[in-house]
Design a protein around this motif. Structure first.
Motif, PDB file in Angstrom:
ATOM      1  N   ILE A  48       0.769  -1.183   0.038  1.00 15.17           N
ATOM      2  CA  ILE A  48      -0.028   0.025  -0.014  1.00 15.17           C
ATOM      3  C   ILE A  48       0.916   1.179   0.101  1.00 15.17           C
ATOM      4  CG2 ILE A  48      -1.747   1.281   1.392  1.00 15.17           C
ATOM      5  CD1 ILE A  48      -2.835  -1.365   2.402  1.00 15.17           C
ATOM      6  N   ALA A  49       1.981   1.353   0.912  1.00 17.22           N
ATOM      7  CA  ALA A  49       2.843   2.319   0.752  1.00 17.22           C
ATOM      8  C   ALA A  49       3.375   2.716  -0.342  1.00 17.22           C
ATOM      9  CB  ALA A  49       3.927   2.187   2.135  1.00 17.22           C
ATOM     10  N   ARG A  50       3.811   1.533  -1.112  1.00 21.98           N
ATOM     11  CA  ARG A  50       4.441   1.694  -2.208  1.00 21.98           C
ATOM     12  C   ARG A  50       3.524   2.232  -3.386  1.00 21.98           C
ATOM     13  NH1 ARG A  50       7.124  -2.979  -0.914  1.00 21.98           N
ATOM     14  NH2 ARG A  50       5.504  -4.160  -1.895  1.00 21.98           N
ATOM     15  N   LEU A  51       2.392   1.715  -3.286  1.00 20.65           N
ATOM     16  CA  LEU A  51       1.297   2.209  -4.322  1.00 20.65           C
ATOM     17  C   LEU A  51       0.955   3.602  -4.089  1.00 20.65           C
ATOM     18  CD1 LEU A  51      -0.832   0.890  -6.309  1.00 20.65           C
ATOM     19  CD2 LEU A  51      -2.409   0.769  -4.365  1.00 20.65           C
ATOM     20  N   PHE A  52       0.890   4.129  -2.947  1.00 20.56           N
ATOM     21  CA  PHE A  52       0.985   5.780  -2.916  1.00 20.56           C
ATOM     22  C   PHE A  52       2.143   6.623  -2.707  1.00 20.56           C
ATOM     23  CE2 PHE A  52      -3.302   4.045  -1.294  1.00 20.56           C
ATOM     24  CZ  PHE A  52      -4.021   4.590  -1.908  1.00 20.56           C
ATOM     25  N   GLY A  53       3.452   5.886  -2.746  1.00 22.55           N
ATOM     26  CA  GLY A  53       4.596   6.620  -2.900  1.00 22.55           C
ATOM     27  C   GLY A  53       4.802   7.296  -1.268  1.00 22.55           C
ATOM     28  N   ARG A  54       4.351   6.516  -0.430  1.00 21.00           N
ATOM     29  CA  ARG A  54       4.538   7.086   1.039  1.00 21.00           C
ATOM     30  C   ARG A  54       5.234   6.058   1.969  1.00 21.00           C
ATOM     31  NH1 ARG A  54       1.240  11.693   2.170  1.00 21.00           N
ATOM     32  NH2 ARG A  54       0.408  12.736   0.086  1.00 21.00           N
ATOM     33  N   SER A  55       5.514   6.649   3.145  1.00 18.35           N
ATOM     34  CA  SER A  55       6.283   5.643   4.142  1.00 18.35           C
ATOM     35  C   SER A  55       4.990   5.196   4.864  1.00 18.35           C
ATOM     36  CB  SER A  55       7.226   6.083   4.891  1.00 18.35           C
ATOM     37  OG  SER A  55       6.461   7.371   5.610  1.00 18.35           O
ATOM     38  N   LEU A  56       5.402   4.038   5.578  1.00 21.05           N
ATOM     39  CA  LEU A  56       4.298   3.461   6.492  1.00 21.05           C
ATOM     40  C   LEU A  56       3.905   4.539   7.592  1.00 21.05           C
ATOM     41  CD1 LEU A  56       5.684  -0.250   6.850  1.00 21.05           C
ATOM     42  CD2 LEU A  56       3.737   0.549   5.739  1.00 21.05           C
ATOM     43  N   GLU A  57       4.939   5.215   8.020  1.00 21.38           N
ATOM     44  CA  GLU A  57       4.478   6.203   9.122  1.00 21.38           C
ATOM     45  C   GLU A  57       3.447   7.013   8.624  1.00 21.38           C
ATOM     46  OE1 GLU A  57       7.719   5.086   8.191  1.00 21.38           O
ATOM     47  OE2 GLU A  57       8.265   3.962  10.125  1.00 21.38           O
ATOM     48  N   GLU A  58       3.639   7.838   7.193  1.00 22.82           N
ATOM     49  CA  GLU A  58       2.930   8.614   6.769  1.00 22.82           C
ATOM     50  C   GLU A  58       1.166   8.183   6.678  1.00 22.82           C
ATOM     51  OE1 GLU A  58       4.828  11.554   3.705  1.00 22.82           O
ATOM     52  OE2 GLU A  58       5.662   9.273   3.402  1.00 22.82           O
ATOM     53  N   LEU A  59       1.331   6.723   6.343  1.00 20.52           N
ATOM     54  CA  LEU A  59      -0.151   6.134   6.136  1.00 20.52           C
ATOM     55  C   LEU A  59      -0.796   5.892   7.348  1.00 20.52           C
ATOM     56  CD1 LEU A  59       0.645   3.859   2.985  1.00 20.52           C
ATOM     57  CD2 LEU A  59      -0.406   6.498   3.026  1.00 20.52           C
ATOM     58  N   PHE A  60      -0.092   4.965   8.126  1.00 21.68           N
ATOM     59  CA  PHE A  60      -0.559   4.508   9.255  1.00 21.68           C
ATOM     60  C   PHE A  60      -0.262   5.113  10.724  1.00 21.68           C
ATOM     61  CE2 PHE A  60      -0.341   1.336   5.886  1.00 21.68           C
ATOM     62  CZ  PHE A  60      -1.696   0.789   5.867  1.00 21.68           C
ATOM     63  N   ASP A  61      -1.225   5.109  11.613  1.00 20.98           N
ATOM     64  CA  ASP A  61      -1.023   5.573  12.984  1.00 20.98           C
ATOM     65  C   ASP A  61      -1.446   4.919  14.020  1.00 20.98           C
ATOM     66  OD1 ASP A  61      -0.611   7.181  15.302  1.00 20.98           O
ATOM     67  OD2 ASP A  61      -1.753   8.891  14.928  1.00 20.98           O
ATOM     68  N   ASP A  62      -0.888   4.180  14.797  1.00 21.71           N
ATOM     69  CA  ASP A  62      -1.336   3.232  15.725  1.00 21.71           C
ATOM     70  C   ASP A  62      -1.546   4.160  17.155  1.00 21.71           C
ATOM     71  OD1 ASP A  62       1.116   3.767  16.874  1.00 21.71           O
ATOM     72  OD2 ASP A  62       1.847   1.503  16.993  1.00 21.71           O
ATOM     73  N   GLY A  63      -1.388   5.307  17.080  1.00 27.61           N
ATOM     74  CA  GLY A  63      -1.659   6.192  18.287  1.00 27.61           C
ATOM     75  C   GLY A  63      -0.538   6.153  19.423  1.00 27.61           C
ATOM     76  N   THR A  64       0.418   5.400  19.233  1.00 31.49           N
ATOM     77  CA  THR A  64       1.578   5.259  20.122  1.00 31.49           C
ATOM     78  C   THR A  64       2.644   6.617  19.648  1.00 31.49           C
ATOM     79  OG1 THR A  64       1.428   2.760  20.112  1.00 31.49           O
ATOM     80  CG2 THR A  64       3.292   3.785  21.039  1.00 31.49           C
TER      81      THR A  64
END
Length: 71
Positions: A48-64
């Motif tokens: 998913i991150a590659r598809l959008f050209g973003r890092s995992l941290e930019e896409l997902f937030d686990d609230g931690t």
């Protein structure tokens, strides 16, 4: 886990089915990930991150916070 996938997909005019086809998952899986009902596997999250050209941290937030993660 919160994410910005729906917003990024909408910005690009992509349908859930378009993304599902590219990621080799069902449209229902894309919907569940976008709404936070399902957390993707690590390989799927990277795809998913590659598809959008973003890092995992930019896409997902686990609230931690960084401090909490270090403990």
């Amino acid at each position: 886990m919160k994410n910005i996938i729906r917003a990024l997909r909408a910005e690009r005019g992509w349908s859930q089915q378009d993304r599902a086809d590219k990621l080799d998952v069902s449209r229902q899986s894309v919907n569940a990930i976008e709404t936070g009902r399902y957390d993707p596997s690590l390989p799927l999250a990277f795809a998913i991150a590659r598809l959008f050209g973003r890092s995992l941290e930019e896409l997902f937030d686990d609230g931690t916070s960084v401090a909490e993660a270090a403990e």
